[in-house]
Design an enzyme around this catalytic site. Structure first.
Site, PDB file in Angstrom:
ATOM      1  N   ASP A 171      45.425  55.075  18.906  1.00  0.00           N
ATOM      2  CA  ASP A 171      45.006  54.895  16.919  1.00  0.00           C
ATOM      3  C   ASP A 171      44.214  56.553  16.615  1.00  0.00           C
ATOM      4  O   ASP A 171      44.289  56.971  17.293  1.00  0.00           O
ATOM      5  CB  ASP A 171      43.475  54.040  17.062  1.00  0.00           C
ATOM      6  CG  ASP A 171      42.892  53.931  16.209  1.00  0.00           C
ATOM      7  OD1 ASP A 171      43.691  54.863  14.788  1.00  0.00           O
ATOM      8  OD2 ASP A 171      42.139  53.300  16.088  1.00  0.00           O
ATOM      9  N   GLN A 199      41.608  58.499  13.468  1.00  0.00           N
ATOM     10  CA  GLN A 199      40.253  59.589  13.127  1.00  0.00           C
ATOM     11  C   GLN A 199      41.498  60.822  13.239  1.00  0.00           C
ATOM     12  O   GLN A 199      40.623  61.935  13.098  1.00  0.00           O
ATOM     13  CB  GLN A 199      39.419  59.007  14.134  1.00  0.00           C
ATOM     14  CG  GLN A 199      37.942  59.934  13.603  1.00  0.00           C
ATOM     15  CD  GLN A 199      37.341  59.082  12.410  1.00  0.00           C
ATOM     16  OE1 GLN A 199      37.440  60.039  10.915  1.00  0.00           O
ATOM     17  NE2 GLN A 199      37.405  58.090  11.958  1.00  0.00           N
ATOM     18  N   LYS A 202      42.385  58.748   5.770  1.00  0.00           N
ATOM     19  CA  LYS A 202      41.609  59.620   6.404  1.00  0.00           C
ATOM     20  C   LYS A 202      42.048  60.437   5.965  1.00  0.00           C
ATOM     21  O   LYS A 202      41.675  61.887   6.131  1.00  0.00           O
ATOM     22  CB  LYS A 202      41.228  58.765   6.857  1.00  0.00           C
ATOM     23  CG  LYS A 202      40.715  57.264   6.983  1.00  0.00           C
ATOM     24  CD  LYS A 202      39.848  57.066   8.810  1.00  0.00           C
ATOM     25  CE  LYS A 202      39.070  55.914   8.550  1.00  0.00           C
ATOM     26  NZ  LYS A 202      38.678  55.211   9.667  1.00  0.00           N
TER      27      LYS A 202
HETATM   28  C1  LIG Z   1      39.558  54.437  10.015  1.00  0.00           C
HETATM   29  C2  LIG Z   1      39.349  54.038  11.050  1.00  0.00           C
HETATM   30  C3  LIG Z   1      40.441  52.711  11.461  1.00  0.00           C
HETATM   31  C4  LIG Z   1      40.890  51.477  10.839  1.00  0.00           C
HETATM   32  O1  LIG Z   1      41.878  52.080   9.668  1.00  0.00           O
HETATM   33  P1  LIG Z   1      41.552  51.369   8.985  1.00  0.00           P
HETATM   34  O2  LIG Z   1      42.458  52.237   7.595  1.00  0.00           O
HETATM   35  O3  LIG Z   1      40.243  50.813   8.012  1.00  0.00           O
HETATM   36  O4  LIG Z   1      42.929  50.301   8.902  1.00  0.00           O
HETATM   37  C5  LIG Z   1      40.787  52.408  12.978  1.00  0.00           C
HETATM   38  N1  LIG Z   1      40.331  53.274  13.912  1.00  0.00           N
HETATM   39  C6  LIG Z   1      39.565  54.464  13.670  1.00  0.00           C
HETATM   40  C7  LIG Z   1      39.209  55.191  14.714  1.00  0.00           C
HETATM   41  C8  LIG Z   1      39.182  54.912  12.512  1.00  0.00           C
HETATM   42  O5  LIG Z   1      38.904  55.765  12.026  1.00  0.00           O
END
Ligand SMILES: *Cc1c(COP(=O)(O)O)cnc(C)c1O
Length: 408
Positions: free
Chosen positions: A202, A205, A228
């Site tokens: 993931d 971030q 982000k």
């Molecule tokens: C923001 C975030 C998510 C979720 O992202 P979405 O854009 O809301 O789908 C998942 N994992 C991490 C580490 C994040 O910072």
């Protein structure tokens, strides 16, 4: 310390929102881990799309449709190049990280068997826990947790011990949104591969701070949300190695994802369209590409160096406040500081900061297991971007001091 090579005041001129006031005070935006602000270059890309070539893609013979298709596919190629994926069809446009993860989790329903094991880390976002729990319920696979220590760092020995030939999948965030910890994903991927397990990272971030190299990492899946990294909300991507994406079944049925449809049998389109049912967020995809262009024009090394300076400065200043404790003190960290003041509820600090025009996040940051681990209800989280200044950190520190005086 590395010399700053970015001109922050000039950069701030690109962000119209940074000029506004909140509660009569200049906005100090320190909630970048939740969503980043949008530069005029990206706003212009959105305006340009709707002003000049709004059309549906991949189907029309007319000029506008062709133009929109070309720009959308050019954005896909930009994303491929940025992350060094080997082919652009390995880049699937999604609505964001949550959608990307669900797509993979759903696909693995047909690939897992009872007794298989799936590992997640103790510091995941809910979006990287819940879909796997649902997957395990459907398949009878077991979810196991890679623990972390009190510094907010994964216990790698425990990870290596958990791996076995039963392990089919490992899920890990590249950077924790609640703690800022940068996880050793290269080591995690290599070890998982040695037992034949696939890894989903993931990257939501990490994306604003670190430019991941997919081929070098040899990662199987990687997710990003455009909002982000200075892009719009509601768009993101899933990277998957071609071999995996070919193996996974489609996630949603509909237009765009088919090769041929009859009532007897439908065959699916080739990658990436197999996973892109329906009209996508065309403008969003194009703006995602514009956001990467913008961030690359500043440079990810410059961004990382500058944010490290802000982090060091803010950490030092905040720790001068009596009773303040920071959660997540890994050596490898991005510009995220999660903290509490003894005897004060994080929400109350956040409310007072808001009165002062300072935007932070309070609560569990979609990572309740982390809060349970530290036995706290939540934290105040300040998260920095390359457009923040030391003066803004001074405002944060004096705001937190003031809140402590009022609340204690
Ligand atoms: C923001 C975030 C998510 C979720 O992202 P979405 O854009 O809301 O789908 C998942 N994992 C991490 C580490 C994040 O910072």
């Amino acid at each position: 310390m590395t010399q700053t090579t970015i001109d922050v005041l000039k950069i701030r001129e690109d962000f119209p929102i940074l000029n506004r006031e909140v509660n009569g005070k200049p906005l100090v935006y320190l909630d970048n881990a939740a969503t980043s602000q949008t530069p005029i270059q990206v706003i212009n890309a959105i305006v340009d799309y709707y002003s000049n070539y709004n059309a549906n893609i991949h189907r029309g013979v007319h000029a506008l449709s062709q133009e929109a298709t070309d720009k959308y596919e050019a954005a896909r190629e930009k994303i491929r190049a940025h992350y060094n994926a080997s082919e652009s069809k390995e880049i699937i446009f999604t609505s964001g990280t949550t959608h990307s993860i669900n797509l993979v989790a759903n696909g693995f329903s047909s690939l897992l068997n009872k007794g298989d094991e799936v590992l997640v880390t103790a510091m995941e976002h809910h979006s990287n826990i819940v879909p796997w729990q649902m997957l395990c319920e459907r398949t009878g696979a077991h979810l196991k947790v890679i623990p972390m220590n009190l510094d907010g760092v994964l216990v790698m020995d425990a990870y290596h011990d958990l791996l076995s030939d039963k392990t089919k999948l490992v899920f890990c965030n590249h950077v924790s949104n609640a703690l800022g910890t940068v996880n050793p994903i290269a080591e995690i991927i290599e070890a998982a591969h040695s037992v034949g397990a696939a890894v989903l990272v993931d990257g939501a971030q990490a994306a604003p701070h670190i430019k991941a190299d997919f081929q070098r990492l040899d990662v199987d899946f990687y997710t990003v949300s455009a909002h982000k990294i200075c892009g719009p909300t509601g768009v993101g991507m899933l990277y998957g190695k071609k071999e995996w994406l070919q193996k996974l079944p489609p996630y949603q049925g509909g237009g765009e994802m088919i090769a041929e449809v009859t009532f007897e049998k439908t065959t699916y389109a080739d990658l990436p369209h197999k996973f892109e049912a329906g009209t996508p967020n065309i403008c969003g995809g194009i703006a995602f590409g514009a956001a990467l262009d913008y961030m690359n024009s500043i440079g990810f090394d410059n961004i990382a160096n500058y944010e490290a300076e802000l982090l060091t400065y803010a950490t030092k200043q905040l720790l001068t406040i009596e009773g303040l404790k920071i959660y997540g003190i890994a050596k490898e960290k991005t510009g995220v500081i999660s903290f509490n003041i003894e005897g004060v509820h994080p929400y109350d600090i956040g409310t007072i900061l808001d009165k002062l025009g300072i935007a932070v996040r309070t609560g569990h940051h979609c990572a309740q297991p982390i809060m349970d681990f530290f036995k706290i209800p939540g934290t105040v989280r300040a998260s920095f971007s390359f457009y923040n200044t030391k003066e803004e950190i001074d405002s944060l520190v004096s705001g937190v001091k003031r809140a402590a005086q009022m609340l204690l």
